[in-house]
Design an enzyme around this catalytic site. Structure first.
Site, PDB file in Angstrom:
ATOM      1  N   GLU A 189       0.832  -1.212   0.000  1.00 17.07           N
ATOM      2  CA  GLU A 189       0.000   0.000   0.000  1.00 17.07           C
ATOM      3  C   GLU A 189       0.864   1.259   0.000  1.00 17.07           C
ATOM      4  O   GLU A 189       0.608   2.204  -0.751  1.00 17.07           O
ATOM      5  CB  GLU A 189      -0.918   0.039   1.232  1.00 17.07           C
ATOM      6  CG  GLU A 189      -1.864  -1.150   1.383  1.00 17.07           C
ATOM      7  CD  GLU A 189      -2.890  -1.279   0.273  1.00 17.07           C
ATOM      8  OE1 GLU A 189      -3.047  -0.335  -0.519  1.00 17.07           O
ATOM      9  OE2 GLU A 189      -3.524  -2.349   0.179  1.00 17.07           O
ATOM     10  N   ASN A 243       1.224   4.033  -3.012  1.00 11.64           N
ATOM     11  CA  ASN A 243       0.952   5.470  -2.816  1.00 11.64           C
ATOM     12  C   ASN A 243       2.056   6.330  -3.420  1.00 11.64           C
ATOM     13  O   ASN A 243       1.787   7.352  -4.044  1.00 11.64           O
ATOM     14  CB  ASN A 243       0.817   5.787  -1.321  1.00 11.64           C
ATOM     15  CG  ASN A 243      -0.583   5.501  -0.797  1.00 11.64           C
ATOM     16  OD1 ASN A 243      -1.503   5.233  -1.560  1.00 11.64           O
ATOM     17  ND2 ASN A 243      -0.742   5.553   0.520  1.00 11.64           N
ATOM     18  N   ARG A 275      -9.036   3.288  -7.718  1.00 10.02           N
ATOM     19  CA  ARG A 275      -8.556   3.020  -6.365  1.00 10.02           C
ATOM     20  C   ARG A 275      -9.718   3.087  -5.380  1.00 10.02           C
ATOM     21  O   ARG A 275     -10.590   3.934  -5.502  1.00 10.02           O
ATOM     22  CB  ARG A 275      -7.478   4.039  -5.953  1.00 10.02           C
ATOM     23  CG  ARG A 275      -6.353   4.228  -6.971  1.00 10.02           C
ATOM     24  CD  ARG A 275      -5.417   3.055  -7.097  1.00 10.02           C
ATOM     25  NE  ARG A 275      -4.968   2.548  -5.817  1.00 10.02           N
ATOM     26  CZ  ARG A 275      -4.455   1.339  -5.647  1.00 10.02           C
ATOM     27  NH1 ARG A 275      -4.346   0.512  -6.656  1.00 10.02           N
ATOM     28  NH2 ARG A 275      -4.061   0.954  -4.462  1.00 10.02           N
TER      29      ARG A 275
END
Lengths: 142, 103
Positions: A48, A52, A106
């Site tokens: 994650e 990002n 997303r």
């Protein structure tokens, strides 16, 4: 406090590197003899954070992502993932579940996953300078 | 191939495999959408049996397909989900949108 052991990794913000980043971090943490679930948690949280950097911090360019992992007494692992990208304007808003600036692809759950799969998470960000995410997880060695 | 699709007007099944992240989900999404937009099946089954890892990109994958199927009245079913994948799906409340069967 000084780490008992540490490693550093620098990689380019290409999506093909996401798998390498989470595998490399989990391979380093493997020395603590974590459970399968603990390793999955770490892989997911790292995935994650690195995603990002790629889709938000460096959205229009390819630049470097800096990963540092430290192993501390009592099997506490700290993972720092840093970029020199655009930074986050409002960290509280960015961390709210389902908030996303890319609604078509997303889910807006990156930070929610990091929070729920780690014991603690710290986010520091300066607009135009970059973001540092620190993930902390205690491994309950078998 | 991270996805193999069994096309059927009643039930179309997408067999996903390997690691589902932001990198791989782009391709998987395109393949599934191209197929279901054309075929408009009554039900789409996402088979996770051979998936070894999934992060929140998989949530976007399931939710997006749910929205697309919903747009023409179709349903979504998810099956073969591992403990790790289930943990991610539950976080997003996907178990409230689609029927999920575990491994």
């Amino acid at each position: 406090m000084k780490a008992n052991n540490e490693m550093r990794l620098t990689l380019e913000s290409r999506s093909v590197n996401e798998g390498f980043a989470r595998s490399a971090v989990s391979a380093f943490v493997a020395q603590l003899d974590p459970t399968v679930e603990e390793i999955s948690d770490i892989k997911t949280a790292v995935s994650e954070a690195v995603t990002n950097c790629i889709v938000h911090a460096y959205k229009n360019s390819v630049d470097r992502i800096y990963i540092w992992v430290g192993i501390f007494p009592e099997s506490v692992v700290k993972i720092r993932i840093r970029d020199r990208g655009c930074g986050i304007e409002d960290i509280k808003k960015a961390m709210a579940p389902l908030y996303t600036t890319l609604p078509d692809e997303r889910a807006g759950l990156g930070f929610a996953v990091m929070q729920s799969f780690c014991d603690d998470i710290k986010v520091r960000s300066t607009e135009g300078k970059g973001t540092t995410v620190t993930l902390i997880k205690k491994i309950n060695s078998r | 191939m991270p996805v193999r699709i069994e096309k059927n007007k009643v039930l179309t099944t997408a067999y996903l495999s390997g690691e589902i992240d932001h990198h791989s989900s782009v391709f998987i999404r395109e393949q599934i959408d191209e197929c279901i937009a054309k075929l408009q099946p009554q039900e789409l089954c996402l088979d996770f049996m051979s998936v070894s890892f999934m992060d929140s990109s998989g949530i976007g994958l399931v939710m997006g397909r749910y929205r697309l199927m919903n747009s023409f009245g179709g349903r979504v079913r998810v099956r073969g989900v591992s403990k790790q994948t289930m943990k991610v799906m539950k976080l997003a409340g996907i178990d409230l949108l689609a029927k999920i069967d575990c491994k």
